[in-house]
Design a protein around this motif. Structure first.
Motif, PDB file in Angstrom:
ATOM      1  N   ASP A   1       0.830  -1.198   0.000  1.00 55.72           N
ATOM      2  CA  ASP A   1       0.000   0.000   0.000  1.00 55.72           C
ATOM      3  C   ASP A   1       0.872   1.259   0.000  1.00 55.72           C
ATOM      4  O   ASP A   1       0.513   2.267  -0.597  1.00 55.72           O
TER       5      ASP A   1
ATOM      6  N   ARG B   1       1.733   1.836  -3.543  1.00 54.06           N
ATOM      7  CA  ARG B   1       0.573   2.406  -4.240  1.00 54.06           C
ATOM      8  C   ARG B   1       0.447   3.899  -3.952  1.00 54.06           C
ATOM      9  O   ARG B   1       0.227   4.707  -4.856  1.00 54.06           O
TER      10      ARG B   1
ATOM     11  N   LYS C   1      -8.455   3.733  -3.771  1.00 54.99           N
ATOM     12  CA  LYS C   1      -8.011   2.447  -4.328  1.00 54.99           C
ATOM     13  C   LYS C   1      -7.343   2.579  -5.696  1.00 54.99           C
ATOM     14  O   LYS C   1      -7.146   1.586  -6.387  1.00 54.99           O
TER      15      LYS C   1
ATOM     16  N   LYS D   1      -4.950   2.582  -8.688  1.00 56.58           N
ATOM     17  CA  LYS D   1      -3.737   1.823  -9.016  1.00 56.58           C
ATOM     18  C   LYS D   1      -3.181   2.396 -10.316  1.00 56.58           C
ATOM     19  O   LYS D   1      -3.926   2.911 -11.158  1.00 56.58           O
ATOM     20  N   GLU D   2      -1.882   2.277 -10.487  1.00 57.60           N
ATOM     21  CA  GLU D   2      -1.213   2.801 -11.670  1.00 57.60           C
ATOM     22  C   GLU D   2      -1.900   2.312 -12.942  1.00 57.60           C
ATOM     23  O   GLU D   2      -2.215   1.129 -13.084  1.00 57.60           O
TER      24      GLU D   2
END
Length: 187
Positions: free
Chosen positions: A147, A150, A169, A171-172
């Motif tokens: 995390d 992230r 939440k 994400k790349e």
């Protein structure tokens, strides 16, 4: 505790890194992303699981241009002894800063004054030396390095893309948001 968007304070310390004692200062992070990972003490229980987890992600963090500094109020000598005696800690390649005076720990406002120990605190610092994210947990709650990765990716994305923000939440590679009046009440 209003450290978000503030510049870190100057510091100088001794650290143990890759078999050597080194000097570390705030100048060492100038122009780089950095993580300061505070923990209560060497030779304890939750701390080695967290430090080992960060060690498992260190190569990825390095590829992202991030340097990691773990910090406790132990000395750099204690860090060396722990590194040499623990199967988990031996894999650490990042700098383990000794802060026996508590100066750095106080600078980041995570000192337990009555114990002389650091709280579990994680700080993501941008290349300008400004704190972009922080997490502080209670003694028994370990942190998750995936995390942390992230969150750093989100911080790096937002810095590189002014006018965009990363939702929960995120994400790349996922969709971001561009805050605007038209977006109000539509999420």
């Amino acid at each position: 505790m209003a450290l978000i968007n503030t510049k870190i304070k100057p510091f100088a310390a001794k650290a143990f890194k890759q078999g050597k004692f080194i000097d570390v200062t705030d100048a060492d992070i100038a122009g780089k992303w950095a993580v300061f990972f505070f923990y209560p003490a060497d030779f304890t229980f939750v701390c080695p699981t967290e430090l080992g987890d960060v060690a498992d992600h260190y190569a990825e963090l390095q590829k992202m241009g991030v340097e990691v500094f773990s910090v406790s109020t132990d000395t750099h000598f204690t860090h060396k002894a722990w590194h040499e005696s623990s199967d988990t800690i031996v894999k650490i390649q990042y700098a383990m800063i000794g802060d026996p005076t508590g100066a750095i720990t106080r600078n980041f406002e995570v000192m337990r004054e009555d114990e002389g120990l650091a709280d579990r605190g994680t700080f993501i610092v941008d290349p300008d030396g400004v704190i972009q994210a922080m997490e502080i947990t209670a003694e028994g709650i370990g942190r998750d390095a995936s995390d942390l990765v992230r969150k750093i990716k989100a911080a790096q994305y937002v810095r590189a893309h002014p006018g965009e923000v990363c939702p929960a939440k995120w994400k790349e590679g996922e969709k971001t948001l561009a805050p605007s009046l038209e977006l109000v009440g539509k999420i």
